[in-house]
Design a protein around this motif. Structure first.
Motif, PDB file in Angstrom:
ATOM      1  N   GLN A 189      42.282  27.752  37.887  1.00 26.05           N
ATOM      2  CA  GLN A 189      41.943  28.492  36.681  1.00 26.05           C
ATOM      3  C   GLN A 189      40.839  27.734  35.952  1.00 26.05           C
ATOM      4  O   GLN A 189      40.680  26.526  36.135  1.00 26.05           O
ATOM      5  N   SER A 236      41.449  31.546  32.481  1.00 30.52           N
ATOM      6  CA  SER A 236      41.156  32.643  33.402  1.00 30.52           C
ATOM      7  C   SER A 236      42.399  32.961  34.222  1.00 30.52           C
ATOM      8  O   SER A 236      43.372  32.194  34.241  1.00 30.52           O
ATOM      9  N   GLN A 237      42.339  34.058  34.924  1.00 31.27           N
ATOM     10  CA  GLN A 237      43.362  34.348  35.912  1.00 31.27           C
ATOM     11  C   GLN A 237      43.134  33.405  37.086  1.00 31.27           C
ATOM     12  O   GLN A 237      42.065  32.789  37.204  1.00 31.27           O
ATOM     13  N   GLN A 238      44.109  33.289  37.965  1.00 25.91           N
ATOM     14  CA  GLN A 238      43.970  32.384  39.100  1.00 25.91           C
ATOM     15  C   GLN A 238      42.945  32.909  40.097  1.00 25.91           C
ATOM     16  O   GLN A 238      42.848  34.108  40.338  1.00 25.91           O
TER      17      GLN A 238
END
Length: 166
Positions: free
Chosen positions: A107, A123-125
């Protein structure tokens, strides 16, 4: 409740005139001194390769002048990517280094560098992948020349396949 949306307050009497409602004038919520940060990219499930650039994008509200950007893996900080970049610009590009371990649980964390480190976004992964080459049937005794990616330091390396014995 959203800032900049229009609202009214309704006051309804209970006794003795139950059901009589009076509405206030219209008003908007205004954020005074509120800072927010929202990440637009990288998106969840995205894949980035070693020596590839990853564009990190965000939007801010309030007085966010500079931000720091960090790389996280499995919920823990791995490294600082930059300690101070222009917050309102909303974009920064990172060249993924060869020493970043491949994995699917990375992330990016973007945080305001002011007094209140509580203003940040994760962030999203996304995935960091290592490019691989597989030769299914190299000729015995042949040599393969591998060059580093364009723009990266290093010399080409020769790999040889074993010769076959009679």
């Amino acid at each position: 409740l959203l800032p900049q949306s229009t609202y009214q307050i309704a006051v309804t009497t209970q006794r003795p005139f139950a059901g009589v409602t009076t509405l206030s004038g219209s008003f908007q919520l205004v954020s005074v001194g509120t800072r927010t940060l929202r990440l637009l990219s990288p998106t969840g499930g995205a894949t980035v390769w070693h020596q590839q650039t990853l564009v990190i994008q965000w939007v801010t509200t309030g007085a966010i002048d500079t931000v720091s950007i960090e790389l996280w893996k499995a919920g823990a900080k791995v490294r600082s990517l930059t300690t101070s970049t222009d917050g309102p610009a909303g974009q920064w590009t990172w060249l993924v280094a060869n020493d970043v371990v491949a994995g699917a649980d990375y992330q990016v964390r973007v945080a305001w560098t002011g007094d209140d480190q509580a203003v940040f976004a994760m962030s999203q992964q996304f995935v960091v992948a290592v490019p691989t080459i597989r030769l299914s049937q190299p000729a015995p005794g042949s040599e393969l020349l591998l060059s580093p990616p364009v723009g990266s330091p290093g010399q080409p390396r020769a790999l040889s396949t074993p010769s076959t014995s009679p």
